[in-house]
Scaffold this active site. Sequence first.
Site, mmCIF file in Angstrom:
data_model
loop_
_atom_site.group_PDB
_atom_site.id
_atom_site.type_symbol
_atom_site.label_atom_id
_atom_site.label_comp_id
_atom_site.label_asym_id
_atom_site.label_seq_id
_atom_site.Cartn_x
_atom_site.Cartn_y
_atom_site.Cartn_z
ATOM 1 N N GLY A 1 -4.729 -1.902 5.189
ATOM 2 C CA GLY A 1 -3.920 -3.020 4.703
ATOM 3 C C GLY A 1 -4.567 -4.371 4.969
ATOM 4 O O GLY A 1 -4.667 -5.222 4.092
ATOM 5 N N ARG A 2 -5.042 -4.578 6.182
ATOM 6 C CA ARG A 2 -5.589 -5.901 6.546
ATOM 7 C C ARG A 2 -6.996 -6.116 6.015
ATOM 8 O O ARG A 2 -7.586 -7.167 6.246
ATOM 9 C CB ARG A 2 -5.523 -6.094 8.060
ATOM 10 C CG ARG A 2 -6.156 -4.988 8.887
ATOM 11 C CD ARG A 2 -5.670 -5.053 10.330
ATOM 12 N NE ARG A 2 -6.176 -3.957 11.138
ATOM 13 C CZ ARG A 2 -5.603 -2.769 11.246
ATOM 14 N NH1 ARG A 2 -4.501 -2.509 10.562
ATOM 15 N NH2 ARG A 2 -6.118 -1.830 12.019
ATOM 16 N N HIS B 1 -3.523 -33.203 17.369
ATOM 17 C CA HIS B 1 -2.327 -33.974 17.719
ATOM 18 C C HIS B 1 -1.202 -33.046 18.168
ATOM 19 O O HIS B 1 -0.038 -33.455 18.185
ATOM 20 C CB HIS B 1 -1.903 -34.831 16.526
ATOM 21 C CG HIS B 1 -2.992 -35.797 16.136
ATOM 22 N ND1 HIS B 1 -3.097 -37.045 16.684
ATOM 23 C CD2 HIS B 1 -4.057 -35.650 15.313
ATOM 24 C CE1 HIS B 1 -4.167 -37.657 16.188
ATOM 25 N NE2 HIS B 1 -4.773 -36.818 15.352
ATOM 26 N N LYS C 1 9.597 -0.703 14.199
ATOM 27 C CA LYS C 1 10.145 -0.317 12.882
ATOM 28 C C LYS C 1 11.210 0.765 13.060
ATOM 29 O O LYS C 1 12.273 0.724 12.446
ATOM 30 C CB LYS C 1 9.033 0.258 11.993
ATOM 31 C CG LYS C 1 8.121 -0.763 11.366
ATOM 32 C CD LYS C 1 7.230 -0.050 10.350
ATOM 33 C CE LYS C 1 5.988 -0.839 10.024
ATOM 34 N NZ LYS C 1 5.031 -0.111 9.202
ATOM 35 N N LYS D 1 0.838 -1.200 0.000
ATOM 36 C CA LYS D 1 0.000 0.000 0.000
ATOM 37 C C LYS D 1 0.876 1.253 0.000
ATOM 38 O O LYS D 1 0.685 2.151 -0.798
ATOM 39 C CB LYS D 1 -0.898 -0.051 1.239
ATOM 40 C CG LYS D 1 -1.839 1.096 1.383
ATOM 41 C CD LYS D 1 -2.761 0.886 2.579
ATOM 42 C CE LYS D 1 -3.410 2.199 2.954
ATOM 43 N NZ LYS D 1 -4.307 2.084 4.095
ATOM 44 N N GLU E 1 -4.301 -6.759 15.074
ATOM 45 C CA GLU E 1 -3.839 -5.426 14.667
ATOM 46 C C GLU E 1 -4.994 -4.429 14.792
ATOM 47 O O GLU E 1 -4.778 -3.240 15.016
ATOM 48 C CB GLU E 1 -3.293 -5.456 13.227
ATOM 49 C CG GLU E 1 -2.442 -4.247 12.882
ATOM 50 C CD GLU E 1 -1.602 -4.441 11.611
ATOM 51 O OE1 GLU E 1 -0.450 -4.899 11.714
ATOM 52 O OE2 GLU E 1 -2.081 -4.105 10.529
ATOM 53 N N GLU F 1 10.661 -4.556 4.297
ATOM 54 C CA GLU F 1 10.748 -5.978 3.929
ATOM 55 C C GLU F 1 10.372 -6.157 2.461
ATOM 56 O O GLU F 1 11.079 -6.821 1.681
ATOM 57 C CB GLU F 1 9.788 -6.823 4.781
ATOM 58 C CG GLU F 1 10.130 -6.893 6.260
ATOM 59 C CD GLU F 1 9.401 -5.861 7.078
ATOM 60 O OE1 GLU F 1 9.099 -4.754 6.544
ATOM 61 O OE2 GLU F 1 9.123 -6.132 8.260
#
Length: 530
Positions: free
Chosen positions: A249-250, A366, A495, A191, A335, A197
């Site tokens: 973003g999410r 399991h 950050k 965005k 978030e 990253e």
Amino acid sequence: MTSTWDALREKQAQVAGRSILSLFDDPARARKFSARTGDMLFDFAKTNIDDETLKLLSQLLETSGMAEKRAAMFAGQPINDTEGRAVLHTALRNLDGGPVQVDGADVMPGVLATLDRMRAFARLVRDSDVTDVVNIGIGGSDLGPAMAVAALSPYHDGPRCHFVSNVDGAHIADTLRGLNAKTTLVIVASKTFTTIETMTNARTARAWMTEHGGDPQVQFAALSTADELTAAFGIPPERVFGFEDWVGGRYSVWGPIGLSLMIAIGPKGFDAFLRGGQAMDRHFQAADWRENLPVLLALVGVWHAQVCGYSSRAVLPYDQRLSKLPDYLQQLEMESNGKSVQIDGDDVIGDSGPIVWGAAGTNGQHAFYQLIHQGTRVIPCEFLVAAEGHEAELAHHHNLLVANCLAQSEALMRGRSLNEARDKMVTAGFTGSELERQARHRVFAGNRPSVTLVYPKLDPFLLGQIIALYEHRVFVEGVILGINSYDQWGVELGKELATSLQPIVDGEAPADGKDSSTAQLVGYVIANRG
Ligand code: F6P
């Protein structure tokens, strides 16, 4: 603390010791404590919620002003008020709805035009010799499309899709190894187009492509709100798919960030996904709270997290293709609602949103179900399961899957008493104090709450409904807590510190001013790398 919160806490204290199973003395309980929309059934009967609790929870809803805030969100008002933004991911799936105004202008023509460009581009890619698509993004620019692409694999008829998110070079190296640089399309999904990253991985992919005979000038596309930055990176405007700052973003999988999904399943499949989301929007806006799935899911969530004080909730899809759903929901829920300050700047009353975690069933059985059944903490569970799978020839697998899912919620509720455990040990031949000791290890406290969402089959429309259901659940919980669910200031500090640490880790600056632990760790890394 408001009186409704007090009343809920009092109620919780009264019913804490009550058996959930005893609530089923009411033969109508399952019907009364469930709701449907379309073909979906949401069952919350296996919780300790009764009519009075639900009434109190609805008062919380009422006093929170949820209905007005919901209207404000859909109307494009700047409800994300720490960033001064509207919250309109719903506009991205408003396929045949009316105009949506932001600052007096209808955003729908722009949304539909971008969707048309995405469709044309997806068709072009699907008809070309592109064999692989690599989506480079992180957070909401990765989790949504990665989850949805995995969820809808039976509908894939386009190129293979890969997702690179981590700045750890291992991720991009492992992904690019074995790909043909001449037939790979790289999509840089960011965005802001500044996320370190993503931009680091994008530059590495560009170098790899150039080195291996591909052409980044034509084999890169960008999904971003930052036109100038995409141009500076060298991606021509015809391969940039933009969106506006009113898409968080999410919440962005519905628009350009979903391009990899559209390429994988085709524009028609993607439209069905959008229509599923839109159907849930309509249900959320129109249904009475008592029939409203996002509202009920949120009320159950608030009851468990804020009233009962259960600090986490497990999301357990008995649907292998939804194995990335817990990761996706971690960002969506944590978030959004992992905040300790209300919109007005006051402290949140009680706890913020819970820790969300989980894995696909039956695998989780399991691994961590031991703790869910016999650990000291109560972990409310959210099961998801389809009536049928896509593998008609493997229907017996699916029936086993469903039986396991339903068995888990039943076991969590029923438990096993000491007397029942003793009977088992008698049958096994134990006597005396050893019988007693062995029996205690086989006791299940039970009375552990769960909800179950059942649906016919995981298809694009259904996935759209599920994602929108959880988005609106986050909204309702956020409103009840008084939180702005749409900012994420909590990711900033790390950050900033990473930026200041980078030259120190590079060995170009001293660790002056850092605490001795950080300095020691950096010193270790510098001393031990080759
Ligand atoms: O982690 C913070 C965050 O801003 C998320 O909200 C977002 O999804 C992610 O980073 C990626 O951001 P961008 O799409 O701008 O690269």
